[in-house]
Scaffold this active site. Structure first.
Site, mmCIF file in Angstrom:
data_model
loop_
_atom_site.group_PDB
_atom_site.id
_atom_site.type_symbol
_atom_site.label_atom_id
_atom_site.label_comp_id
_atom_site.label_asym_id
_atom_site.label_seq_id
_atom_site.Cartn_x
_atom_site.Cartn_y
_atom_site.Cartn_z
ATOM 1 N N LYS A 6 -21.466 40.832 -28.016
ATOM 2 C CA LYS A 6 -20.422 39.721 -27.825
ATOM 3 C C LYS A 6 -20.113 38.666 -29.527
ATOM 4 C CE LYS A 6 -19.770 39.233 -22.882
ATOM 5 N NZ LYS A 6 -21.221 40.160 -22.421
ATOM 6 N N ARG A 7 -20.395 39.431 -30.098
ATOM 7 C CA ARG A 7 -20.796 38.470 -31.877
ATOM 8 C C ARG A 7 -18.387 38.464 -32.273
ATOM 9 N NH1 ARG A 7 -25.414 37.985 -30.512
ATOM 10 N NH2 ARG A 7 -26.989 38.838 -31.662
#
Length: 303
Positions: A100-101
């Site tokens: 989830k960057r």
């Protein structure tokens, strides 16, 4: 011979194994006690990853590594993550890194280089994935480096759109102008095309839409006809097969269903290794049967 693009890999592996994704979320209190025996510190995590990969190979076509659990175990955990990702990809299993960057400019580009860039193009390849989860909260410009990298190297992305957690509606179901936030994100995702020269009918940029929100999911699917949806929430979070099917489109491979704790968690931590292996396999087959779907419109059990 060039490697398949993410869309091609999805279509191929779904055709062979179905659309179940085995999640690897290593948490020692939730797995058999034998993993911790004889190991010091976080040394158990590498044994666990290898055990899971040994067990699932030939049964599922995709694995999702939840980066946080590995990071929580320090350098030992990161080494296990790197080794597990490399091993899975070498076996032809599609690897999704759930990290989830999302960040601005150069930082987003660095993340894209870390997770989506092959060594031949300047990446380290230590954490090279086939597909990465990304967060769009900071705006479209923060997604651009990931999309550029995915397009260049035939990788995939899953952009958070309408997630499965109970608090998702606090922002994602709110109006922004005359549109719901989740609809605006879906419009953004749908604007990205397929990888150039790909034989796949599926777009390389997909969406995370939880199976726990079927009404929202049906609406969003209409906005995303050629998009691969990653649909968490089946099992432990309360999603059911009917919810899953509401997220399907018309193209085999346009829905992937991850299950993590529902495959690996045990109540009896004294279970033996052989019984644990069989338990995981039986759970895989049960989940595959529950979500199996004939795209001509008929539910079916996978052979």
């Amino acid at each position: 011979m060039s490697n398949p693009t993410w869309g091609e890999l999805v279509e191929n592996n779904v055709g062979r194994f179905g659309d179940l994704v085995a999640g690897i979320d290593p948490s020692l209190p939730e797995i058999p006690a034998f993993f911790g025996q004889g190991n010091e510190g976080a040394a158990w995590i590498g044994d666990f990853v290898n055990f899971i990969l040994d067990t699932i190979e030939g049964h599922v076509g995709f694995v999702k590594f939840q980066s946080a659990y590995f990071e929580a175990c320090g350098l030992v955990g990161l080494a296990a993550l790197s080794a597990g990702m490399k091993r899975a990809r070498e076996a032809g299993i599609g690897v999704i890194l759930d990290a989830k960057r999302g960040d601005i400019g150069a930082t987003a580009a660095a993340y894209a280089r870390a997770y989506l860039t092959p060594a031949s193009a300047g990446g380290s390849a230590d954490f090279e994935a086939d597909c990465l989860t990304v967060n769009p909260l900071m705006g479209p410009d923060t997604l651009a480096p990931f999309v550029d990298c995915a397009t260049r190297f035939g990788k995939g992305l899953f952009v958070l759109c309408r997630t499965s957690n109970p608090g998702a509606g606090w922002l994602q179901d709110k109006m922004a102008g005359n549109r719901l936030v989740s609809d605006r994100v879906a419009d953004l995702i749908g604007g990205y095309g397929t990888v150039p020269d790909s034989a796949s009918r599926l777009a390389s940029v997909g969406a995370v839409i939880g199976a726990t929100a079927p009404n929202e999911g049906r609406r969003l699917r209409q906005l995303l006809p050629r998009t691969i949806i990653l649909a968490p929430g089946l099992g432990a979070q309360g999603g059911d097969p009917a919810s899953i099917h509401s997220l399907r489109g018309d193209i085999p491979g346009d829905l992937l269903v991850p299950v993590s704790r529902g495959l690996s968690r045990v109540e009896d931590r004294g279970i033996s290794a052989s019984d644990y292996r069989q338990l995981i396999i039986s759970r895989i087959e049960a989940f595959k049967a529950a979500i199996a779907y004939d795209y001509a419109g008929r539910r079916t059990r996978l052979a």
